[in-house]
Design a protein around this motif. Structure first.
Motif, short mmCIF file in Angstrom:
data_model
loop_
_atom_site.label_atom_id
_atom_site.label_comp_id
_atom_site.label_asym_id
_atom_site.label_seq_id
_atom_site.Cartn_x
_atom_site.Cartn_y
_atom_site.Cartn_z
N PHE A 1 0.54 2.94 5.77
CA PHE A 1 -0.19 1.71 5.52
C PHE A 1 -1.47 2.00 4.74
CE2 PHE A 1 0.89 -0.51 9.64
CZ PHE A 1 2.25 -0.72 9.10
N ALA A 2 -2.06 3.29 4.93
CA ALA A 2 -3.08 3.76 3.82
C ALA A 2 -2.50 3.82 2.35
CB ALA A 2 -3.80 4.95 4.46
N GLU A 3 -1.19 4.39 2.52
CA GLU A 3 -0.62 4.63 0.88
C GLU A 3 -0.35 3.18 0.46
OE1 GLU A 3 0.49 6.61 -2.10
OE2 GLU A 3 -0.42 7.47 -0.30
N VAL A 4 -0.08 2.13 1.27
CA VAL A 4 0.06 0.75 0.72
C VAL A 4 -1.14 0.44 0.02
CG1 VAL A 4 0.81 -1.53 1.14
CG2 VAL A 4 2.31 0.40 2.13
N PHE A 5 -2.28 0.42 0.99
CA PHE A 5 -3.47 -0.07 0.39
C PHE A 5 -3.95 0.57 -0.79
CE2 PHE A 5 -4.40 -0.91 5.25
CZ PHE A 5 -4.05 -2.30 5.05
N LYS A 6 -3.64 1.90 -0.82
CA LYS A 6 -4.17 2.74 -2.19
C LYS A 6 -3.26 2.06 -3.29
CE LYS A 6 -4.26 7.37 -3.70
NZ LYS A 6 -3.88 8.96 -3.53
N GLU A 7 -2.00 1.89 -3.31
CA GLU A 7 -1.17 1.56 -4.31
C GLU A 7 -1.61 -0.08 -4.59
OE1 GLU A 7 2.85 1.41 -3.02
OE2 GLU A 7 2.94 3.43 -2.54
N HIS A 8 -2.32 -0.71 -3.87
CA HIS A 8 -2.66 -1.97 -4.18
C HIS A 8 -4.22 -1.91 -4.57
CE1 HIS A 8 1.02 -4.47 -3.52
NE2 HIS A 8 1.49 -3.61 -2.59
N ASP A 9 -4.72 -0.86 -4.35
CA ASP A 9 -6.16 -0.89 -4.69
C ASP A 9 -6.98 -1.73 -3.94
OD1 ASP A 9 -8.14 0.25 -5.93
OD2 ASP A 9 -8.34 -1.12 -7.45
N VAL A 10 -6.80 -1.61 -2.56
CA VAL A 10 -7.22 -2.57 -1.60
C VAL A 10 -7.81 -1.88 -0.41
CG1 VAL A 10 -6.71 -4.59 0.32
CG2 VAL A 10 -5.61 -4.65 -2.04
N LYS A 11 -9.09 -2.19 0.20
CA LYS A 11 -9.67 -1.27 1.11
C LYS A 11 -9.10 -2.04 2.30
CE LYS A 11 -13.85 -0.89 -1.51
NZ LYS A 11 -15.11 -1.30 -1.96
N PRO A 12 -8.83 -1.18 3.35
CA PRO A 12 -8.54 -1.93 4.67
C PRO A 12 -9.47 -2.68 5.17
CG PRO A 12 -8.26 0.56 4.74
CD PRO A 12 -9.10 0.21 3.49
N ASP A 13 -10.66 -2.68 5.12
CA ASP A 13 -11.65 -3.55 5.46
C ASP A 13 -11.66 -5.00 4.78
OD1 ASP A 13 -12.95 -1.92 7.18
OD2 ASP A 13 -14.62 -1.14 6.00
N ASP A 14 -11.05 -4.85 3.43
CA ASP A 14 -10.70 -6.19 2.81
C ASP A 14 -9.85 -7.01 3.31
OD1 ASP A 14 -13.23 -5.78 1.17
OD2 ASP A 14 -12.25 -5.07 -0.42
N PHE A 15 -8.61 -6.01 3.71
CA PHE A 15 -7.52 -6.52 4.30
C PHE A 15 -7.90 -7.38 5.48
CE2 PHE A 15 -3.76 -6.03 6.86
CZ PHE A 15 -2.79 -6.96 6.25
N GLN A 16 -8.69 -6.55 6.49
CA GLN A 16 -8.96 -7.22 7.78
C GLN A 16 -9.75 -8.42 7.35
OE1 GLN A 16 -7.85 -6.49 10.76
NE2 GLN A 16 -6.70 -4.70 9.65
#
Length: 149
Positions: free
Chosen positions: A70-85
């Protein structure tokens, strides 16, 4: 000249991609609907890849691996996990928007599945030998009388 510059500035501000222009109604850090669709598609693909062959992930190693994917997916999309939450919380509170997002996610995953199945069918045709050319010639069967007759 000033009026032209002001109109150009307004046009640029309103035309920013994904509704994240200067006048966007999304709070800071909340992803647009199209960004959420892209991210959720990849998250669901990553999750399904992890679950192939496994009913449940119960080991700690599996959980750590899942988080790294999941961290890799966030990195690919240039999204911080906190922003996703933050985005998930925002859209969860607006069920109709979340419904639109997931309708798009399901549509895209269904389309991907259809494309994959179409490719597999084509590959099956290519890989199957031509049965007429490769049939083994067998002698005619010998009829055996049934002793009960």
């Amino acid at each position: 000249m000033r009026n032209l510059l002001f109109i150009l500035l307004i046009f640029v501000a309103l035309s920013c991609e994904n509704g994240n222009g200067l006048f966007s109604n999304l709070p800071r850090g909340v992803l647009s609907k199209s960004e959420m669709v892209d991210l959720l598609v990849d998250i669901h693909l990553a999750e399904s890849a992890l679950r192939v062959g496994n009913i449940q992930h119960v080991s700690v190693a599996d959980s750590i691996y899942q988080k790294s994917q999941f961290a890799e997916v966030f990195k690919e999309h240039d999204v911080k996990p906190d922003d996703f939450q933050k985005s998930m919380k925002y859209y969860t509170e607006r069920v109709s928007l979340l419904d639109e997002i997931y309708t798009s996610v399901i549509d895209r995953l269904t389309e991907m599945e259809s494309e994959l199945q179409g490719t597999e069918k084509k590959d099956d045709k290519v890989l199957k030998p031509d049965t007429a050319k490769n049939q083994v010639k067998t002698p005619p069967a010998v009829k055996v009388k049934n002793p009960a007759q």
